[in-house]
Design a protein around this motif. Structure first.
Motif, PDB file in Angstrom:
ATOM      1  N   LEU A 191      -9.017   5.789   1.990  1.00 52.17           N
ATOM      2  CA  LEU A 191      -8.661   6.761   0.955  1.00 52.17           C
ATOM      3  C   LEU A 191      -7.137   6.813   0.782  1.00 52.17           C
ATOM      4  CD1 LEU A 191     -10.646   8.434  -0.666  1.00 52.17           C
ATOM      5  CD2 LEU A 191     -10.373  10.302   0.966  1.00 52.17           C
ATOM      6  N   ALA A 192      -6.424   6.820   1.921  1.00 53.95           N
ATOM      7  CA  ALA A 192      -4.954   6.870   1.889  1.00 53.95           C
ATOM      8  C   ALA A 192      -4.394   5.633   1.187  1.00 53.95           C
ATOM      9  CB  ALA A 192      -4.408   6.983   3.308  1.00 53.95           C
ATOM     10  N   ALA A 193      -4.996   4.480   1.489  1.00 49.53           N
ATOM     11  CA  ALA A 193      -4.533   3.231   0.848  1.00 49.53           C
ATOM     12  C   ALA A 193      -4.781   3.287  -0.657  1.00 49.53           C
ATOM     13  CB  ALA A 193      -5.257   2.038   1.466  1.00 49.53           C
ATOM     14  N   ALA A 196      -2.348   5.737  -2.221  1.00 47.10           N
ATOM     15  CA  ALA A 196      -0.933   5.500  -1.865  1.00 47.10           C
ATOM     16  C   ALA A 196      -0.338   6.693  -1.091  1.00 47.10           C
ATOM     17  CB  ALA A 196      -0.105   5.191  -3.118  1.00 47.10           C
ATOM     18  N   LEU A 197      -1.110   7.177  -0.096  1.00 48.54           N
ATOM     19  CA  LEU A 197      -0.640   8.288   0.747  1.00 48.54           C
ATOM     20  C   LEU A 197      -0.142   7.734   2.086  1.00 48.54           C
ATOM     21  CD1 LEU A 197      -3.603  10.695  -0.019  1.00 48.54           C
ATOM     22  CD2 LEU A 197      -1.228  11.113  -0.659  1.00 48.54           C
ATOM     23  N   TRP A 201      -0.578  11.557   6.414  1.00 43.75           N
ATOM     24  CA  TRP A 201      -1.651  12.299   5.724  1.00 43.75           C
ATOM     25  C   TRP A 201      -2.966  12.152   6.498  1.00 43.75           C
ATOM     26  CZ3 TRP A 201      -6.251  10.712   3.260  1.00 43.75           C
ATOM     27  CH2 TRP A 201      -6.897  11.702   2.500  1.00 43.75           C
ATOM     28  N   VAL A 202      -3.251  10.938   6.948  1.00 40.03           N
ATOM     29  CA  VAL A 202      -4.468  10.673   7.749  1.00 40.03           C
ATOM     30  C   VAL A 202      -4.421  11.481   9.048  1.00 40.03           C
ATOM     31  CG1 VAL A 202      -5.781   8.907   9.002  1.00 40.03           C
ATOM     32  CG2 VAL A 202      -4.795   8.372   6.756  1.00 40.03           C
ATOM     33  N   SER A 203      -3.256  11.460   9.702  1.00 36.80           N
ATOM     34  CA  SER A 203      -3.108  12.143  11.008  1.00 36.80           C
ATOM     35  C   SER A 203      -3.365  13.650  10.898  1.00 36.80           C
ATOM     36  CB  SER A 203      -1.698  11.918  11.566  1.00 36.80           C
ATOM     37  OG  SER A 203      -1.468  10.539  11.677  1.00 36.80           O
TER      38      SER A 203
END
Length: 207
Positions: A191-193, A196-197, A201-203
């Motif tokens: 999702l982040a990829a 473009a996050l 954000w994942v952490s």
């Protein structure tokens, strides 16, 4: 013998943190879907934990019953031996027949070791027709003590076995929770990829 898994407790808290973090963005359909996917893992742990508490309670109850059965049987043996010594003397053949080793030694043993001795005493009481009434009068008390002791030990064995099996279910849940956390992390990285996050954000979804 606690059978409580602190590692599972902290795994539960990690999963709960992730679920709540995902649910914090109710406006984000993909995060909501991820939260829903993992929420079941939490429910499983809550059910397991409630069951663990009731099994633990059953084990404590069984252990308490063993203690009381032991004290009950000790008292029955002591009362019988007291009358036996009064009738036959401690060095007499009759005493030796019932207690090849002194009754104090038997009372000092644990419940498991006392039961076979009391079983033999009862067999002798049942087989002897010429005993004074004050000795044969102990039959019912000894038999009740024996029954209580056998029942208490069987219940304790069952309770401990149940706790052991439950411990294995908790271990298995630990593996499931880890797998679900890894799966969520992979989904969030995708999702982040796509959005473009940054990795931070994942952490944010993992405590």
């Amino acid at each position: 013998m606690s059978h409580h898994h602190p590692c599972s407790e902290s795994a539960y808290e990690s999963v709960a943190f992730t679920v709540e973090a995902l649910a914090a963005r109710a406006d984000d359909a993909e995060l909501t879907r991820l939260a829903d996917r993992v929420r079941g893992v939490l429910t499983d742990w809550e059910n397991l934990d409630a069951t663990r508490r009731s099994l633990r309670r059953a084990a404590i109850q069984a252990s308490a019953h063993v203690h009381v059965a032991d004290a009950t049987l000790d008292a029955a043996i002591a009362a019988f031996a007291r009358d036996l010594v009064a009738v036959a003397g401690k060095d007499g053949a009759l005493y030796q027949r019932f207690f090849p080793e002194s009754h104090e030694e038997i009372i000092a043993m644990g419940l498991e070791s006392e039961l076979p001795v009391v079983t033999l005493v009862l067999a002798l009481l049942d087989a002897s027709t010429d005993l004074p009434a004050q000795l044969s009068g102990h039959t019912d008390t000894l038999r009740a003590g024996l029954r209580l002791g056998n029942g208490a030990l069987a219940n304790r064995a069952d309770a401990m076995a149940e706790l052991g099996r439950h411990g294995a279910r908790q271990e298995s849940w630990g593996e499931t929770s880890l797998a679900s956390q890894l799966s969520v992390r992979r989904s969030l990285e995708k999702l982040a990829a796509a959005r473009a996050l940054p990795p931070s954000w994942v952490s944010a979804f993992f405590g």
